[in-house]
Design a protein around this motif. Sequence first.
Motif, mmCIF file in Angstrom:
data_model
loop_
_atom_site.group_PDB
_atom_site.id
_atom_site.type_symbol
_atom_site.label_atom_id
_atom_site.label_comp_id
_atom_site.label_asym_id
_atom_site.label_seq_id
_atom_site.Cartn_x
_atom_site.Cartn_y
_atom_site.Cartn_z
ATOM 1 N N PRO A 684 0.825 -1.208 0.000
ATOM 2 C CA PRO A 684 0.000 0.000 0.000
ATOM 3 C C PRO A 684 0.857 1.254 0.000
ATOM 4 O O PRO A 684 2.017 1.230 0.421
ATOM 5 N N SER A 685 0.290 2.344 -0.450
ATOM 6 C CA SER A 685 0.982 3.624 -0.357
ATOM 7 C C SER A 685 0.723 4.231 1.014
ATOM 8 O O SER A 685 -0.368 4.104 1.567
ATOM 9 N N GLY A 686 1.753 4.864 1.567
ATOM 10 C CA GLY A 686 1.595 5.558 2.830
ATOM 11 C C GLY A 686 1.968 4.752 4.042
ATOM 12 O O GLY A 686 1.508 5.050 5.144
ATOM 13 N N ALA A 687 2.818 3.724 3.871
ATOM 14 C CA ALA A 687 3.134 2.853 4.995
ATOM 15 C C ALA A 687 4.475 2.175 4.795
ATOM 16 O O ALA A 687 5.064 2.220 3.710
ATOM 17 N N VAL A 688 4.945 1.535 5.873
ATOM 18 C CA VAL A 688 6.103 0.654 5.831
ATOM 19 C C VAL A 688 5.566 -0.770 5.817
ATOM 20 O O VAL A 688 4.792 -1.157 6.692
ATOM 21 N N THR A 689 5.982 -1.556 4.826
ATOM 22 C CA THR A 689 5.453 -2.906 4.642
ATOM 23 C C THR A 689 6.575 -3.927 4.760
ATOM 24 O O THR A 689 7.632 -3.764 4.146
ATOM 25 N N ARG A 690 6.330 -4.985 5.534
ATOM 26 C CA ARG A 690 7.286 -6.085 5.646
ATOM 27 C C ARG A 690 7.139 -6.995 4.419
ATOM 28 O O ARG A 690 6.060 -7.466 4.098
ATOM 29 N N LEU A 691 8.264 -7.247 3.735
ATOM 30 C CA LEU A 691 8.251 -8.046 2.511
ATOM 31 C C LEU A 691 8.738 -9.471 2.733
ATOM 32 O O LEU A 691 8.443 -10.354 1.920
ATOM 33 N N GLY A 692 9.494 -9.702 3.812
ATOM 34 C CA GLY A 692 9.981 -11.050 4.058
ATOM 35 C C GLY A 692 11.358 -11.026 4.688
ATOM 36 O O GLY A 692 11.879 -9.976 5.085
#
Length: 919
Positions: A684-692
Amino acid sequence: MNLAGAWSFALDPADVGVDARWFAGPLRDQIALPGSLQEQGYGDDISVDTAWTGSIQDRRWFTAPEYARYRTPGQVKLPFWLQPVRHYCGAAWYQRTISIPPEWHGRRVTLWLERVHWSSRAWIDGRELTAWRGTNASLSVPHVYELDAGTTGDVTLTLRIDNRLLVDVGPNAHSVSDHTQTNWNGVVGGIELRAGAWLWLDDVQCFPDSAARAVDVELCLGGAASAHPITLMLQARAPGAPAPAPLHIDLPAGTTRTRVRYGLGAAAPLWDEFSPVLHTLEIRLAAGDAHDVCTTTFGLRDVRARHSQITINDRPIFLRGTLECAIFPHTGYPPTDVAEWRRLFGIVQAHGLNHVRFHSWCPPDAAFTAADQLGVYLQVECAAWANQGATVGDGRPLDAWLYDEGHRIIAAYGNHPSFILMTYGNEPAGAHHREYLVAWVRYWKHHEPRRLHTSGAGWPAIPENDYHNIPEPRVQRWGEELRSRINALPPETLSDYREYVTRLAKPIISHEIGQWCVFPDLDEIGQYTGVLRARNMEIVRDTLAANHMGDQAHDFLLASGALQTLCYKEDIESALRTPGFAGFQLLDLHDFPGQGTALVGVLNAFWGQKGYVTPAQFRRFCDATVPLARLARRWWCSDEPIAAEIDVAHYGPTALPAAAARWWLRDAAGQPLAGGTLHPCDIPSGAVTRLGTVVVAPLACRTACKVTLVVEVGAATNDWDLWLFPRVVDAAPPAGVLVTDDVAQAEAQLAEGGRVLLLPDPQRVRVTAELGFSSVFWNTAWTVRDTGDGAGQAPHTLGLLCDPAHPALAAFPTERHSNWHWWEIVHGAAAMTLDHLPPALRPIVQPIDTWFENRRLALVFEARVGAGRLIVCSADLAHALDQRVVARQLRHSLLAYLASDACQPAAAIDVAALRALFV
């Protein structure tokens, strides 16, 4: 009527011109306007007694013998900021004859001065004019005067401009200070007479509603109340969108203010950093024989504080900002043309930034226009830094002036969509500053809902703030010195600021992060051809040469610049990897030449590159989309797996569906050692995302080496340097080599022609410059201690200059500059001062001293002592080597060299010189 050109002129240092009625007689000198008097050669020569506008923390220049040559009349050179060719603070008079056309009779005629520094008065044929709404007291908006009705023909226009502090906004406020733009006197930008109707559109403010695709237009009419009905016609246009139907409004006679809603259509485009579409609004007024036309631009954008984030049109944004402190060395004053501001903001964007904070000043309209066009978010301040003697909340004139200035700024620039953040100014002081700023924020939140408001840049973090602009969430804070995270703790990439986000529960924009210094680029001196000269850098050049290091200046620049870039990368990534964080403001992307000379930029004061990091390289870790690796450490034994959690900070215009992160590990030559692809996911836009998670199996390297972890998400790529060391390394002294911390033992071995690795206790080193891993924070002149000893906040060094080709470092992986693995070596180490040793002696590993001192320092050096061979290292290479694998590896490399035939030191020293290194 354009009034640019030749004007008569006179300085009035004794301030006698008003009483002597200079406005009624001719002035003797000639000058050109627009411009400043200083850039045209007027003012006084610089001397020890020059009355500067600005604080000087380190006052050694006035008394210290080493600066005596720079205090000589005619040869004055200042170390604490860029030096103007001329200086003048006081009243100056400007005069010219103008011809007002007869057809202007009966019309409203105004004098418009775009940028004045600071207070002004104006006369026509000896009659003083009235300033429109107190604009003649403004540092931020044009000064406007109304001429007497019916004035026509040839008249004499006289201006008196005074650049002394009309109100104490703070001596270091960048709106007035000699630290940066200079305290100039004059008028820049447009100088015009303007003729209009007796009834006019005095103020037009646009309040966009992006969700409704509409704008509320607030109109204020100027002049005598109309005896006729008033007709208004509004027409908006935006490129690439169908124009809405014009809006016609009929108002009764006598109306002076109205507010109307104008629908722009469902297809009306919005404004943000990715799509900076502007709407042009034309308003026509008719009332009897009075006709007026006003054109303004606005953007359809709503800015809000939502939980801990800032949103534009309901999309969370991350402000990646830098400061602009009125630094314009050629002119000493800000540009007023859009093209130059587009150039500067284009450089900002090329480095991945989307935000500029104007520190304690407000720019001219051209800056807002350029930011609107390019999609740059601005924080604007009401021209004050109430500190260093100035205060707010204590009933001084500044308290009322700030409200007046705020209203003038909003009236002039309120429609600009780029103007999203507003504060009183910088780092306030005063016994009652908190109470004052509580009322300030409440007032402006009610009166100006188009932007977000905070108390002050820096503090206080009061509940009323829309957002907090605070200095705590950063890698090194003021006064932490060697106790800061970057200096006190082993390097990692796990730290973030989520505790602040949770505790404060409001958007946080980190205040003035970074402040990492670099050694001066002495080749830059020749670029200073305008009103400001780099005499401070000339002093550096002199002292560097006197200390036998003049040929190392460029190497110092590149080595310290590489470290500076590492420090900024960690500062920026720490903010980016914090969930719910709102942004940061760097101090600075470009150099700050004041406050003792703070060379904190990867760009110079002209926004030019210095040669050690490109915009594209900077943008890898500072952009709308940045891959992030969470690493518990920076080095491993080669039989250990490397593990990293992979995140991405994504603040782009849209989500990234089914995005897969690619990663690889490469060696120093760029060859891949391992790699893979993480499971695709929606980002998503606007966040920090865990990818692995990335796990690299042990590589079992036989020699110490640097490797680089690279992560790619879509078009965004980022990387992290890591190091691998063998599990088992022979750190025992080879035959014939003595390792000792005792100077007497070393002398005995050397006297017999032996070889010695001397590892003195760092506590016994005669220290003149404190060593740390990071670069100098801000600068040692401005952070000078209260003891007055001239030693600013530690560290006093700008990293290391190494010689990777030297055989002493053959078994130790290093570049020519500090990298993260050097932290283990530097931590707890001491820098030795070699000024008393032969000039030809160059260290193998050389800490770069603060440029205010330019001492010849060493962490590792070699020398002949009689028939013996000596290496001295003032880092701990003796203790806990089973755990300190970096230190063990350096020890191994030095010992292997010391035992080899290659060990042939060029310089010789005697025992007395060796002993002088220690206490």
